[in-house]
Design a protein around this motif. Structure first.
Motif, short mmCIF file in Angstrom:
data_model
loop_
_atom_site.label_atom_id
_atom_site.label_comp_id
_atom_site.label_asym_id
_atom_site.label_seq_id
_atom_site.Cartn_x
_atom_site.Cartn_y
_atom_site.Cartn_z
N ILE A 266 30.70 -90.65 -27.65
CA ILE A 266 30.31 -90.49 -28.92
C ILE A 266 28.70 -90.44 -29.20
CG2 ILE A 266 30.59 -91.51 -31.61
CD1 ILE A 266 33.31 -90.29 -31.13
N LEU B 183 36.19 -89.84 -36.71
CA LEU B 183 35.31 -89.99 -35.50
C LEU B 183 34.45 -88.48 -35.77
CD1 LEU B 183 37.88 -90.07 -32.89
CD2 LEU B 183 36.77 -92.06 -33.93
N LYS C 230 30.49 -89.79 -35.15
CA LYS C 230 29.00 -89.38 -34.07
C LYS C 230 28.44 -88.88 -35.31
CE LYS C 230 31.14 -86.62 -31.30
NZ LYS C 230 31.62 -86.14 -30.58
#
Length: 304
Positions: free
Chosen positions: A161, A285, A289
């Motif tokens: 990430i 996600l 990020k």
């Protein structure tokens, strides 16, 4: 054999009463609808309609058949609506497990923004140590986990990430607070709050000081970086902490300084290895990020 297209034609005629309207609804020609009805009558073995003055009057057998057909189509319509809601993120649940630093500072605004855009989505967030998060994901107790470590484990799928370097955190009145950057030799004899032995970054920290020949006064250790910061706030010493946790404590008065030699720290998402991630998880996600990258860029801007 009866097929779905024949049943669709039958249902359309039952609803609209004429072949013309049924054909318009199904986007086919009138002869095509008539042929489908004739084929269906052949397969069921009885007449479905009587023709009277350009209209089709359903037979008693057709009315009995239509009851089951309509129930089936209600079920199909419900499936179609559910699929649309899932596609448009209007329904669903997102189970997350996360290291405390991200759960306390990073995820709340992301979850708020995500929930505002997708009000039908329910989000469940659990805060645990990175090791515990890994266990939860491996046993499929959550959809995704966020951890402060980089690893290879066959029970999970690891997605990088963000990456940064450990920072030194201290009180504003500390003797090193006026320096722009800190090196290992600056911490000779310094009270030091250390991360626990199970943290994968702990050997890297110890190695740096061993290589520099620096002896710290290590009287306290903890598994959680947020607890280390609380100890520093209480005056227990200084600590090397991941940049996201460090940045979240700048507002509470801790001074953050870059440390040399650099010690890398990796933030990763972990997913169950034997279950593909949903579109919902992947979109979330992606937001994490982007948000983390911005936080890392501003880590030292928040510190005096």
């Amino acid at each position: 054999m009866i097929n779905l297209r024949q049943i669709e034609a039958f249902r359309a005629v039952m609803i609209h009463k004429t072949v013309t309207r049924a054909a318009q609804t199904l986007h086919v020609s009138q002869p095509a609808v008539s042929r489908l009805i004739n084929d269906l009558e052949y397969y069921v073995g009885f007449s479905l309609f009587q023709r009277s003055k350009g209209r089709l009057i359903p037979t008693p057998e057709a009315l009995a058949l239509y009851e089951d057909v309509d129930r089936a189509f209600v079920g199909l319509d419900k499936i179609t609506d559910t699929a649309k809601e899932i596609r448009e993120f209007r329904t669903g649940r997102l189970f997350l497990s996360c290291m405390p630093a991200l759960a306390l500072s990073t995820l709340p605004p992301i979850i708020h923004s995500f929930s505002s855009r997708h009000p039908g989505i329910t989000v469940s967030l659990q805060a645990h140590s990175s090791q515990r998060v890994l266990e939860w994901v491996a046993t499929q107790q959550c959809d995704a986990g966020l951890i402060g470590m980089h690893l290879e484990d066959p029970s999970v799928t690891v997605l990088p990430i963000a990456s940064g370097e450990l920072c030194l955190v201290m009180l504003p009145e500390h003797r090193l607070a006026q320096q722009a950057a800190i090196i290992a030799e600056d911490l000779e004899g310094e009270p030091f709050v250390s991360l626990g032995q199970t943290q994968d970054v702990r050997p890297l920290i110890d190695h740096v000081f061993q290589q520099a020949g620096v002896a710290r006064r290590m009287r306290i250790e903890t598994q959680l970086s947020s607890v280390a910061c609380e100890l520093v706030l209480s005056g227990a010493g200084v600590s090397l902490i991941d940049p996201i946790t460090a940045g979240s404590y700048a507002a509470r008065g801790l001074v953050i300084r870059p440390f040399s030699p650099k010690i890398p720290f990796h933030y990763s998402a972990v997913l169950p290895a034997f279950r593909p991630p949903s579109r919902l998880v992947l979109e979330f996600l992606d937001e994490v990020k982007v948000y983390l990258a911005n936080q890392l860029d501003n880590t030292f801007l928040a510190s005096p």
